[in-house]
Design an enzyme around this catalytic site. Structure first.
Site, PDB file in Angstrom:
ATOM      1  N   LYS A  39     -45.819 -12.279   8.211  1.00  0.00           N
ATOM      2  CA  LYS A  39     -46.406 -11.072   7.622  1.00  0.00           C
ATOM      3  C   LYS A  39     -47.140 -11.405   6.322  1.00  0.00           C
ATOM      4  O   LYS A  39     -48.220 -10.852   6.037  1.00  0.00           O
ATOM      5  CB  LYS A  39     -45.326 -10.025   7.357  1.00  0.00           C
ATOM      6  CG  LYS A  39     -45.853  -8.728   6.715  1.00  0.00           C
ATOM      7  CD  LYS A  39     -46.918  -8.050   7.577  1.00  0.00           C
ATOM      8  CE  LYS A  39     -47.540  -6.832   6.875  1.00  0.00           C
ATOM      9  NZ  LYS A  39     -46.593  -5.710   6.730  1.00  0.00           N
ATOM     10  N   LYS A  68     -48.142  -5.665  -3.940  1.00  0.00           N
ATOM     11  CA  LYS A  68     -46.786  -6.193  -3.769  1.00  0.00           C
ATOM     12  C   LYS A  68     -46.764  -7.337  -2.763  1.00  0.00           C
ATOM     13  O   LYS A  68     -46.145  -8.389  -2.979  1.00  0.00           O
ATOM     14  CB  LYS A  68     -45.853  -5.062  -3.329  1.00  0.00           C
ATOM     15  CG  LYS A  68     -44.408  -5.453  -3.080  1.00  0.00           C
ATOM     16  CD  LYS A  68     -44.110  -5.730  -1.607  1.00  0.00           C
ATOM     17  CE  LYS A  68     -44.269  -4.492  -0.760  1.00  0.00           C
ATOM     18  NZ  LYS A  68     -43.867  -4.746   0.666  1.00  0.00           N
TER      19      LYS A  68
END
Length: 294
Positions: free
Chosen positions: A171, A239
């Site tokens: 990811k 983030k």
């Protein structure tokens, strides 16, 4: 059909939980803002008032929360999943967090008699609503197979990529590629517009060649219309780029483009764009080029 707890009913978690309830599973949801349980209840699920209530008796526990500390609190915190779930429950963490945190949580889960998969997703709100998410899964092959009854109702491309932490690593790579595509597309758009070229026509022909991408296809309208209602917020991609740079540093890998993209995300947030869709990186290119009114 299984008894499923779904913790985190935000932009992504809510439609995923609704799909599971619609498929006939017994789904109990929990969210700190109780009104967000409404769509799940309307779909035939139920709402819990605490994590403990949600996971009581659940065979499968799904988690979709924003960041590493949130997952740690939900799973290992006081009143969390590890304290209240039944033995051998399968925990599927759909959140995007740091690989090292996932590995540690998987170790703790095993010590306490639970099974944990890291299963971050790609596809944004549209993918969640259409059950067409791409899901990269880390954990054991046996647990991956056991989670199939969940994955089939929320995802389109579901791949077991390795042991615990592997899903989060893939990811991170995904978010690096997506950010790079958005930034390159933003720069290309500002370039063609600076020469008076029809931007819509330019993106159409780019999309038909080697420069074509899912990012161009999905973000084209946002950029042409300068409409940046969030499908995936810059705050969250910021983030994620922190995860990319931290993971690269820990493994000794050099990601110069990733480091630059992390800074560009940070700059966008500093300019007040954190709540906008990540395609609003275009605004940063316009500001740097002196072509922005904001």
């Amino acid at each position: 059909m299984s008894s499923i707890a779904f913790i985190g009913l935000g932009v992504m978690g809510s439609p995923m939980a609704v799909h599971l309830a619609g498929a006939g599973h017994d789904v109990t949801g929990y969210n700190p803002s109780p009104h967000k349980c409404g769509p799940l209840v309307d779909a035939g699920g139920s709402a819990a008032t605490s994590i403990a209530d949600a996971v009581a008796g659940a065979e499968i526990i799904c988690v979709m929360v924003p960041d590493s500390p949130d997952v740690q609190q939900v799973l290992a915190g006081e009143g969390g999943v590890f304290a209240h779930a039944k033995p051998n429950a399968l925990v599927i963490d759909f959140s995007t967090i740091r690989p090292d945190v996932t590995i540690e949580l998987a170790r703790e889960a095993a010590e306490k008699g639970f099974r944990l998969l890291d299963a971050p997703v790609s596809g944004g709100e549209a993918g969640a609503k259409s059950a067409a998410l791409s899901i990269m899964v880390g954990g054991s092959a046996e647990d991956f197979a056991a989670a199939g009854e969940v994955f089939e109702h929320v995802g389109k491309t579901v791949v077991h990529v390795g042991p615990s932490g592997a899903g989060q690593t893939v990811k991170a790579a995904n978010q690096l590629v997506v950010a790079a595509n958005i930034q390159a597309l933003s720069e290309a758009l500002v370039l063609v517009e600076s020469y008076g070229v029809d931007a819509g026509a330019a993106l159409e022909v780019l999309g038909g060649g080697l420069a074509g991408s899912a990012v161009l296809e999905q973000k084209r309208a946002n950029m042409l219309q300068r409409s940046f209602d969030p499908g995936f917020r810059i705050d969250l991609h910021h983030k994620d780029m922190g995860i990319v740079t931290a993971a690269a540093r820990e493994s000794g890998v050099v990601v110069p483009v990733g480091s630059l993209l992390a800074q560009l995300m940070a700059a966008a947030r500093a300019q007040g764009d954190g709540g906008l869709d990540h395609s609003a990186l275009l605004r940063g290119v316009e500001r740097l080029s002196g072509r922005s009114d904001t």
